[in-house]
Scaffold this active site. Structure first.
Site, short mmCIF file in Angstrom:
data_model
loop_
_atom_site.label_atom_id
_atom_site.label_comp_id
_atom_site.label_asym_id
_atom_site.label_seq_id
_atom_site.Cartn_x
_atom_site.Cartn_y
_atom_site.Cartn_z
CG HIS A 1 -3.30 -2.90 10.14
ND1 HIS A 1 -1.97 -3.23 10.09
CD2 HIS A 1 -3.33 -1.55 10.22
CE1 HIS A 1 -1.23 -2.14 10.14
NE2 HIS A 1 -2.04 -1.11 10.23
CG ASP B 1 0.94 1.29 8.46
OD1 ASP B 1 0.11 0.46 8.08
OD2 ASP B 1 0.80 1.96 9.50
CG ASP C 1 -4.19 3.26 11.12
OD1 ASP C 1 -3.60 3.21 12.21
OD2 ASP C 1 -3.80 2.64 10.11
CB THR D 1 0.55 9.38 15.42
OG1 THR D 1 -0.10 10.59 15.01
CG2 THR D 1 1.43 8.92 14.28
N PRO E 1 1.15 15.65 15.05
CG PRO E 1 1.94 14.62 13.10
CD PRO E 1 2.38 15.10 14.44
#
Ligand code: SAM
Length: 284
Positions: free
Chosen positions: A63, A87, A156, A158, A163
């Site tokens: 991050h 998240d 950010d 997957t 998706p």
């Protein structure tokens, strides 16, 4: 007592296993299979469709590097778009810069809700920050339809299956570029090249036609299996990635930035790529 292990299914024939010491949540969100479990070494771990998304132990590396590298290289950021990042860790890091507004576009409300409940240190209250606007939508639709312009866009997402796949397409890079203010920067998570080299090659081919300066920078995040991971970097301002150590350090101090991984020297060093990556990029 028999032990239960999570086995990651991202790569064919190779991968990592993590012992499941405690299960907090396990179900289908309607979009993705989501699980949150505890591990003695990693703290709480979130997986989507059998792939590790984030862990309490090492999330700060990912991050901090995706948030602060473009923001401090740019130096005058007023608006940031985060795509994905349900998240909340990316939002937390971006909001460490006091003077900016953030729009976050996440496809799956359930990821936000469950992360708030079971991974509260990731968002650390940032979903309630008045500078943040949360939109539940496909990031691809958002960049196609919005009239807003952003100084930094952070994907950010997957991995490019399910998706997240649309966020690695030529169309996405073109539309994201259209949403950047002049001199803006697009950064994206781009996989671990030792096991996902095709992501570097595909991203280089698809993203570089849209930017004057397109490259990658790196960090090793232990639970993204396979060594260093790449972050893609695209901007029309070539000078941004050469921002001096002194200027980066001054900008970080100016906002009182507190980090555990990122600093000005790590920022600069992250753009030094190992030779196998240099050659793959040149050949792409
Ligand atoms: N740090 C992680 C990694 O490297 O794998 C990414 C974590 S974050 C949980 C990924 C988020 O992207 C998920 O919450 C997922 O729902 C979201 N996402 C996937 N595809 C998306 C899309 N097309 N538009 C918006 N969000 C998307």
């Amino acid at each position: 007592m028999s032990e239960r292990w999570f086995r990651e299914t991202l790569h064919e024939g190779i991968g990592q296993e993590i012992r499941v010491d405690e299960v907090y949540f396990e179900s289908d969100t309607g979009q993705q299979a989501l699980s949150i479990f505890g591990n003695r070494h990693l703290g709480r771990v979130m997986t989507l469709d059998g792939v590790v998304q984030t862990t309490e132990a090492d999330e700060f590396i990912y991050h901090e590097m995706l948030a602060h590298t473009p923001i401090l290289a740019h130096g005058n950021v007023e608006s940031v778009l985060i795509i994905g990042g349900g998240d909340g860790g990316m939002l937390r890091e971006v909001l460490k810069h006091p003077a900016l507004r953030v729009t976050q576009v996440e496809i799956d409300q359930a990821v936000i809700d469950l992360a708030r409940e079971y991974l509260p240190n990731h968002s650390a209250g940032s979903f309630d920050d008045p500078r943040a606007t949360i939109v539940i939508a496909d990031g691809m639709d958002f960049v196609r339809e919005t009239d807003q312009r952003f100084d930094v866009i952070i994907s950010d997402s997957t991995d490019p299956v399910g998706p997240g796949e649309v966020l690695f397409t030529d169309d996405f890079y073109a539309l994201a570029k259209r949403c950047l203010a002049p001199g803006g920067v697009l950064v994206t998570q781009n996989g671990v090249p030792f096991v996902q080299m095709e992501e570097v090659i595909n991203t280089r081919r698809r993203m570089s036609p849209h930017f004057v300066d397109m490259t990658f920078y790196c960090a090793a995040v232990p639970t993204y299996y396979g060594g260093i991971m790449t972050f893609a970097w695209g901007t029309d301002d070539k000078a941004l990635r050469r921002t001096s150590l002194e200027v980066l350090g001054w900008r970080a101090r100016h906002v009182g930035l507190k980090t555990r991984y990122y600093n000005a020297a790590v920022h600069q060093g992250a753009f030094a790529l190992p030779q196998f990556l240099v050659e793959a990029i040149e050949a792409a």
